[in-house]
Design an enzyme around this catalytic site. Structure first.
Site, PDB file in Angstrom:
ATOM      1  N   LYS A  19       0.877  -1.181   0.000  1.00 34.31           N
ATOM      2  CA  LYS A  19       0.000   0.000   0.000  1.00 34.31           C
ATOM      3  C   LYS A  19       0.912   1.228   0.000  1.00 34.31           C
ATOM      4  CE  LYS A  19      -3.493   2.143   3.034  1.00 34.31           C
ATOM      5  NZ  LYS A  19      -4.508   2.360   2.010  1.00 34.31           N
ATOM      6  N   THR A  22      -2.379   6.858   0.182  1.00 32.81           N
ATOM      7  CA  THR A  22      -3.621   6.954   0.939  1.00 32.81           C
ATOM      8  C   THR A  22      -4.370   8.175   0.437  1.00 32.81           C
ATOM      9  OG1 THR A  22      -4.615   7.015   3.152  1.00 32.81           O
ATOM     10  CG2 THR A  22      -2.559   8.226   2.873  1.00 32.81           C
ATOM     11  N   GLU A  72      -3.387   1.076  -3.567  1.00 27.29           N
ATOM     12  CA  GLU A  72      -4.005   0.848  -2.252  1.00 27.29           C
ATOM     13  C   GLU A  72      -4.110  -0.649  -1.925  1.00 27.29           C
ATOM     14  OE1 GLU A  72      -5.428   2.798   0.147  1.00 27.29           O
ATOM     15  OE2 GLU A  72      -5.989   4.723  -0.739  1.00 27.29           O
TER      16      GLU A  72
HETATM   17  C1  LIG Z   1      -9.146   8.962  10.711  1.00 32.61           C
HETATM   18  C2  LIG Z   1      -9.048   8.506   9.285  1.00 32.61           C
HETATM   19  O1  LIG Z   1      -9.701   9.013   8.395  1.00 32.61           O
HETATM   20  N1  LIG Z   1      -8.216   7.497   9.046  1.00 32.61           N
HETATM   21  C3  LIG Z   1      -7.972   6.846   7.870  1.00 32.61           C
HETATM   22  C4  LIG Z   1      -8.394   7.290   6.635  1.00 32.61           C
HETATM   23  C5  LIG Z   1      -8.066   6.518   5.548  1.00 32.61           C
HETATM   24  N2  LIG Z   1      -7.391   5.372   5.721  1.00 32.61           N
HETATM   25  C6  LIG Z   1      -7.063   4.520   4.585  1.00 32.61           C
HETATM   26  C7  LIG Z   1      -8.225   3.787   4.050  1.00 32.61           C
HETATM   27  C8  LIG Z   1      -7.820   3.594   2.599  1.00 32.61           C
HETATM   28  O2  LIG Z   1      -6.943   2.530   2.447  1.00 32.61           O
HETATM   29  C9  LIG Z   1      -7.044   4.822   2.307  1.00 32.61           C
HETATM   30  C10 LIG Z   1      -7.848   5.841   1.605  1.00 32.61           C
HETATM   31  O3  LIG Z   1      -8.509   6.681   2.443  1.00 32.61           O
HETATM   32  O4  LIG Z   1      -6.535   5.295   3.546  1.00 32.61           O
HETATM   33  C11 LIG Z   1      -6.987   4.968   6.935  1.00 32.61           C
HETATM   34  O5  LIG Z   1      -6.346   3.910   7.077  1.00 32.61           O
HETATM   35  N3  LIG Z   1      -7.279   5.702   8.004  1.00 32.61           N
END
Ligand SMILES: CC(=O)Nc1ccn([C@H]2C[C@H](O)[C@@H](CO)O2)c(=O)n1
Length: 101
Positions: A19, A22, A72
């Site tokens: 990954k 994000t 991702e």
């Molecule tokens: C608090 C918060 O929003 N935490 C997050 C947001 C996104 N992710 C991850 C989920 C997906 O794989 C990507 C895309 O948003 O990032 C996360 O782990 N924690």
């Protein structure tokens, strides 16, 4: 050092280099290329690695594609589902590209 959190279910993929991006809302994307960032789990704030930010790029939910999903380690359908659950109705996202330190 700045900090970013990820849901614990993504920890293994990040540590394995599967990954490499994000997608976040603007308030969670206050980074610049070259930043070294401490990474911890959202649920319990346990540290699990440091990353270096490679780039921050605006991207709209509507144009997410298979390349984003590969980065991702998800299918595009899975990625859209995850984003829709975290950021319901949000189109303006920021792609944070990173590498493990
Ligand atoms: C608090 C918060 O929003 N935490 C997050 C947001 C996104 N992710 C991850 C989920 C997906 O794989 C990507 C895309 O948003 O990032 C996360 O782990 N924690």
């Amino acid at each position: 050092m700045k900090n970013i959190t990820f849901y614990g279910r993504f920890e293994a993929d990040i540590l394995a280099g599967r990954k490499t991006i994000t997608l976040r809302e603007a308030s969670d994307a206050d980074f610049a290329a070259g930043d070294q960032v401490r990474v911890s789990r959202y649920e319990d704030d346990v540290f699990f690695c440091n990353i270096e930010i490679i780039a921050i790029t605006p991207v709209q939910f509507a144009v997410l594609n298979d390349q984003h999903a590969i980065q991702e380690n998800m299918t595009l359908a899975e990625l859209k589902q995850v984003i829709s659950e975290i950021y319901p109705g949000l189109n303006e996202l920021f792609m944070i590209e990173f590498r493990l330190l």
